[in-house]
Design an enzyme around this catalytic site. Structure first.
Site, PDB file in Angstrom:
ATOM      1  N   CYS A  88       3.015  -4.845   6.719  1.00  0.00           N
ATOM      2  CA  CYS A  88       2.777  -4.555   5.301  1.00  0.00           C
ATOM      3  C   CYS A  88       4.029  -4.003   4.624  1.00  0.00           C
ATOM      4  O   CYS A  88       5.009  -3.673   5.270  1.00  0.00           O
ATOM      5  CB  CYS A  88       1.648  -3.540   5.157  1.00  0.00           C
ATOM      6  SG  CYS A  88       0.030  -4.161   5.669  1.00  0.00           S
TER       7      CYS A  88
ATOM      8  N   HIS B  38       0.827  -1.209   0.000  1.00  0.00           N
ATOM      9  CA  HIS B  38       0.000   0.000   0.000  1.00  0.00           C
ATOM     10  C   HIS B  38       0.855   1.251   0.000  1.00  0.00           C
ATOM     11  O   HIS B  38       2.061   1.204   0.216  1.00  0.00           O
ATOM     12  CB  HIS B  38      -0.953  -0.002   1.198  1.00  0.00           C
ATOM     13  CG  HIS B  38      -0.260   0.002   2.523  1.00  0.00           C
ATOM     14  ND1 HIS B  38       0.251   1.144   3.085  1.00  0.00           N
ATOM     15  CD2 HIS B  38       0.011  -1.007   3.388  1.00  0.00           C
ATOM     16  CE1 HIS B  38       0.808   0.843   4.262  1.00  0.00           C
ATOM     17  NE2 HIS B  38       0.675  -0.460   4.464  1.00  0.00           N
TER      18      HIS B  38
END
Length: 191
Positions: free
Chosen positions: A167, A151
């Protein structure tokens, strides 16, 4: 360099500037004529997809946690991109192995995982997509592993560092570019 003796520092510094300027701008920065600072220039390099994947069907994404770099190859191999990333803070937050993109979301909402909420009870239950403080930035590629994403981030200080809760983060402009190229089914390998 005229009038100055050629020494190892000048030779290596000049090579680092030449390689860095060609491969990845801004990773090599000159402070003055005698001092060169290199940030991860030796490991932030172009790679060949066939060392990691059997094919590039639906595209391929390689995330190298050590060098903090994401590599993308298009299905027909006509496009190759190399992006700096943020990576997990610690090994216990890091997941390695093969997965794939299962969903693509524009302006994703962010919800802390149960373990994140346990460590940080003051965090909100949700940050809506499009909010300037949304930790997922402007785009997210959801992986087949629960809670794991590639992301964007609005906090550009995180890129190039161990700063995530699991992440892989990219500058918003980079995730927006990758988002357009990657598709559901793109294979992903984290090493």
């Amino acid at each position: 360099m005229s009038g100055s003796p050629l020494n190892r520092r000048r030779l290596l510094g000049g090579a680092a500037v030449a390689v860095g300027a060609l491969a990845v701008p801004a990773l090599v920065r000159a402070q003055d004529s005698d001092a060169i600072i290199r940030n991860n220039a030796s490991s932030f390099r172009m790679l060949d997809w066939n060392s990691y994947f059997d094919n590039t069907r639906k595209g391929a994404i390689l995330v190298d946690i050590t060098s903090r770099a994401l590599h993308y190859w298009s299905e027909d191999q006509s496009i190759y991109r190399l992006y700096p990333t943020s990576v997990p803070l610690s090994d216990d937050l890091t997941r390695k192995g093969r997965t794939e993109v299962v969903q693509k979301v524009v302006n994703p909402s962010w919800r802390p995982t149960p373990s994140m909420k346990e460590r940080n009870p003051e965090w909100p239950d949700v940050v809506e997509g499009g909010a300037p403080d949304n930790p997922l930035g402007t785009r997210a590629l959801y992986l087949s592993w629960t809670y794991y994403r590639i992301h964007g981030t609005h906090d550009t200080r995180k890129i190039g560092r161990k700063s995530s809760n699991g992440c892989v983060g990219l500058y918003n402009e980079h995730i927006e570019e990758l988002f357009e190229m990657a598709q559901v089914g793109t294979q992903v390998l984290l090493i």
